[in-house]
Design an enzyme around this catalytic site. Structure first.
Site, PDB file in Angstrom:
ATOM      1  N   ASP A 115       0.867  -1.168   0.000  1.00  0.00           N
ATOM      2  CA  ASP A 115       0.000   0.000   0.000  1.00  0.00           C
ATOM      3  C   ASP A 115       0.916   1.234   0.000  1.00  0.00           C
ATOM      4  O   ASP A 115       2.141   1.131   0.097  1.00  0.00           O
ATOM      5  CB  ASP A 115      -0.956  -0.024   1.193  1.00  0.00           C
ATOM      6  CG  ASP A 115      -2.173   0.873   0.944  1.00  0.00           C
ATOM      7  OD1 ASP A 115      -2.154   1.660  -0.016  1.00  0.00           O
ATOM      8  OD2 ASP A 115      -3.153   0.778   1.712  1.00  0.00           O
TER       9      ASP A 115
HETATM   10  C1  BGC Z   1      -5.032   3.235   0.321  1.00  0.00           C
HETATM   11  C2  BGC Z   1      -5.272   2.212  -0.756  1.00  0.00           C
HETATM   12  C3  BGC Z   1      -5.137   2.830  -2.118  1.00  0.00           C
HETATM   13  C4  BGC Z   1      -3.784   3.501  -2.230  1.00  0.00           C
HETATM   14  C5  BGC Z   1      -3.537   4.124  -3.576  1.00  0.00           C
HETATM   15  C6  BGC Z   1      -3.784   4.063   0.083  1.00  0.00           C
HETATM   16  O1  BGC Z   1      -3.698   5.126   0.941  1.00  0.00           O
HETATM   17  O2  BGC Z   1      -4.963   2.591   1.560  1.00  0.00           O
HETATM   18  O3  BGC Z   1      -6.556   1.654  -0.600  1.00  0.00           O
HETATM   19  O4  BGC Z   1      -5.320   1.860  -3.110  1.00  0.00           O
HETATM   20  O5  BGC Z   1      -3.706   4.511  -1.250  1.00  0.00           O
HETATM   21  O6  BGC Z   1      -4.256   5.259  -3.784  1.00  0.00           O
END
Ligand code: BGC
Length: 765
Positions: free
Chosen positions: A289
């Protein structure tokens, strides 16, 4: 050769033979891919291989801090494997051109985005979507999202989010499918199928299951917080939806921010290799993530080099935004903290994904600007969104059949969400067209024409305190304008409007950004200023319908006691107003059922239907007994149970007929009921099957969802509904984490929700 060495050689030969026997034969297509990738890898430098593992954010959409200043240079230098948060087909095409024309290896890029519940055409938030209990609709919504996103250059979506959550305080409960592993697993599969199809056409894109694992079990419902649970709970209650998505062929999976068993998921070899690859046979790639790798420094796992090596060793393949791989892996390689084979493996998995997408054959496969014009936000897609939205609404209450409303007289439409383009979509609407959402006012006008009069009043702001309100709204989409008048003045105006009307429709609740990432709360009631408005409106004695917008289960005790009709519409998406009008006026009969329990108050959390009995259960129908498992101040009952939702019609269930009371291994039994539509309207009912394993080697839940069917019945019509149950349906992970069914007595329930059921029993022999 000494004895020990002979033994090693013998065991190695044995192992090689066994693996050769168990390995599936490689298809011609796979062999071709392997040759292609082997050739490519042979030509790549270590730096270029590490470059493929790097996923920067372009910063078009804010989902965190964008990191890469000179992305074009990095792409030319072979330091980028994919890019996300970049928007617009022409822009994506231009960036792809840099990769395939100006970098040495000419490897095309992946383009990712959080296409979570639609692209330009926005569908209900996932929590709402899960309340349709309609897997065909769920799959279709993912298909439409993939069509629109791929027509806009995107070839990889960071969805489905399949985190089980039983905590309405957690803002991201809105992004998932609720509290239940079985329902969550069905939805996970439907979404993966919808996005990926066969991964052949130019509208079939990579799915990314997230957030692996247990992210929804954050302590206290506080985002990014620690999770800690037993392995039996993980395997039985939290891991199944990730596994279901993997079984459905999900091409990628995202590591979660939280720790699991004391190790951040991003650095957990147990999760990323042992469970994911060895136990589940996952063949795709793992991405972190957002800054998941450097965040392990704050978790207390070491410096950037250490945590980057930890992630690669664990089985992570791609580094989102962190640039820990990019900056440190080469050094770790020279210091023997990681191996070249590990880097090669990770790189191979990324290249394979690109190959399967068809990017090596045509890097611009997803960059057809003409498609974007025709296939995005089309009338057909909007129609699908309108139908799915209406299906996601849950009718929580409808005293005296106030709903459906007549299309005559005067309707007072009151509340901060009455004519609010900015707040129809809910969280993660990264490609939403904010000026094109159909507001409730517009939807009502479209439905009524000149048949009835609509009077409107703002009624209240979201929150009384403007500084506080700012924290809840307008972070991603700063178009909501606060009404500068005082609470008293707003209510005064609303009452004037109400008095001139025959019925009040109060559009009240949360704004889009009350839930989603980094939006946890400790109070799950409708904000006080809006409640004050509702109280004033209720005092008029006029019939009143609460159209509730929310991204989480709310505590609605007062509303349930004082407001005759409550329609929970979640965040409906692009066609909000039209789908709300469809249901309010009865063109569509509501059929949504809750996928999460609604508690009476926040203190009951976590409250879920599939709980354990405990050694001191409260007797049925009791509120409180001393020395039993209960509270002094509130009963154990939810306000609205899992699976609950009303219709404009009514359904009756016959007693359950079992084909046999004995189920033998390898055979199945059938459980049937006759369902009758006993009301005046045609309607849809979600018939739910639950079981209870009465005695187990570990304690078992009081009920577990094992099947459901969504059935359409005309007024007065009856139908026999049957479920087949076999040993497989009764399996669970025991304390050795073996997936087994244990012989013994079971209860079987069929009903309209997890509480109101018919009951029978059978024995597994
Ligand atoms: C979130 C994810 C997301 C990623 C990309 C993160 O902060 O937890 O769910 O896919 O950002 O935007």
């Amino acid at each position: 050769m000494n004895r020990a060495n002979i033994l090693v050689v013998f065991l190695t030969i044995l192992a090689l033979n066994t693996s050769a026997q168990t390995k599936k034969p490689v298809s011609a297509e796979e062999a071709k891919m392997n040759t292609f990738i082997n050739n490519l890898l042979a030509k790549m430098t270590v730096d270029e291989k590490i470059g493929q593992l790097n996923l920067p954010s372009s910063g078009d959409i804010t989902t965190g801090q964008a990191n890469s200043s000179d992305i074009a240079k990095k792409i030319k230098d072979g330091q980028v494997g994919g890019l996300f948060n970049i928007k617009g087909v022409e822009k994506i095409k231009a960036v792809q051109k840099v990769a395939v024309e100006n970098s040495r290896m000419k490897i095309p890029l992946l383009f990712g985005m959080d296409v979570i519940h639609g692209y330009n055409t926005v569908f209900p938030i996932p929590l709402g979507m899960s309340c349709t209990w309609d897997m065909a609709a769920v799959q279709k919504s993912a298909r439409v999202a993939a069509i629109e996103a791929s027509a806009s250059g995107i070839n990889w979506t960071f969805s489905p989010m399949v985190d089980i959550s039983r905590d309405p305080r957690w803002g991201r409960i809105s992004e998932g499918s609720g509290e239940d592993a079985y329902l969550g697993s069905q939805i996970a599969k439907a979404m993966v199928r919808g996005y990926q199809g066969k991964l052949q056409a130019n509208n079939e894109i990579l799915a990314c299951v997230k957030h692996y694992a247990l992210y929804g079990a954050a302590e206290g419902g506080r985002d990014y917080n620690t999770t800690d649970m037993s392995k039996v709970r993980m395997y039985n209650e939290y891991l199944p939806p990730y596994k279901a998505a993997v079984d459905a062929g999900a091409a990628s999976i995202m590591a979660s921010f939280n720790e699991v068993d004391g190790i951040p998921a991003t650095g957990s070899k147990w999760l990323m290799t042992e469970v994911l690859r060895n136990q589940w046979g996952f063949k795709g790639f793992v991405v972190t993530d957002y800054t998941g790798i450097p965040e392990m420094i704050a978790h207390g796992m070491g410096d950037l080099q250490t945590v980057s090596a930890l992630a690669l060793n664990a089985g992570v393949d791609m580094d989102m935004v962190g640039e820990g791989f990019l900056g440190t892996l080469k050094k770790s390689l020279s210091e023997k903290k990681v191996t070249l084979q590990q880097i090669d493996n990770a790189c191979r998995l990324i290249l394979q994904a690109k190959y399967k997408l068809g990017l090596f054959a045509d890097p611009y496969k997803f960059c057809d600007a003409q498609r974007a014009e025709k296939e995005v936000f089309s009338p057909e897609n909007r129609q699908i969104a309108r139908e799915v939205s209406a299906e996601s609404f849950v009718l929580l209450k409808n005293d005296n059949n106030i709903l459906p409303l007549k299309k005559t007289g005067t309707i007072a439409l009151i509340g901060p969400l009455a004519d609010n383009t900015a707040n129809m979509y809910g969280t993660w609407s990264v490609a939403a067209l904010f000026d094109k959402s159909v507001t409730v006012l517009q939807g009502l006008k479209n439905a009524l024409g000149n048949d009835a009069k609509i009077l409107t009043a703002h009624g209240s702001n979201f929150l009384a305190d403007s500084a506080m309100e700012h924290r809840y709204v307008n972070i991603h989409n700063p178009t909501y304008v606060r009404d500068p008048r005082s609470e008293a003045d707003l209510i005064k105006e609303a009452l004037k409007v109400a008095e001139k009307s025959d019925v009040i429709v109060a559009t009240i609740g949360e704004g889009s950004e009350f839930t989603g990432e980094s939006s946890s709360v400790t109070d799950i009631q409708i904000p006080e200023t809006q409640k004050n408005l509702l109280k004033a409106l209720a005092k008029t004695g006029k019939p009143i319908v609460l159209v509730l917008f929310t991204g989480r289960p709310l505590a609605l005790k007062w509303e349930n006691e004082n407001i005759p009709a409550i329609l929970n519409v979640w965040f409906p998406g692009s066609e909000a107003g039209n789908s709300i009008a469809d249901v309010l006026f009865g063109n569509v009969n509501p059929s949504g059922k809750l996928s999460t329990t609604f508690p009476q108050n926040v203190g009951q959390v976590p409250l879920y239907y599939a709980h354990k009995n405990t050694g001191r259960p409260l007797a049925d129908g009791k509120w409180f007994e001393k020395f039993r498992s209960n509270y002094l101040d509130v009963s154990n009952d939810p306000l609205f149970p899992f699976g609950y939702g009303l219709s404009y019609t009514s359904f009756s269930y016959s007693d359950i007929k079992l084909s046999s009371n004995t189920l033998t291994k390898g055979k199945s039994i059938t459980a049937s009921v006759t369902l009758t539509n006993t009301g005046k309207y045609d309607g849809k009912e979600v018939v739910q099957l639950y079981t209870r394993d009465l005695v187990g080697s570990i304690t078992r839940p009081v009920k577990e969802l094992k099947g459901f069917q969504k059935i359409s019945l005309k007024a007065g019509e009856s139908k026999q509904i049957s479920f087949t149950i076999s040993e497989n349906d009764l399996k669970f992970y025991n304390s050795d984490l073996k997936f087994v069914a244990e012989p013994g007595d079971f209860k079987l329930f069929i009903g309209t929700n997890s509480r109101d059921v018919k009951e029978t029993s059978f024995t597994l022999k």
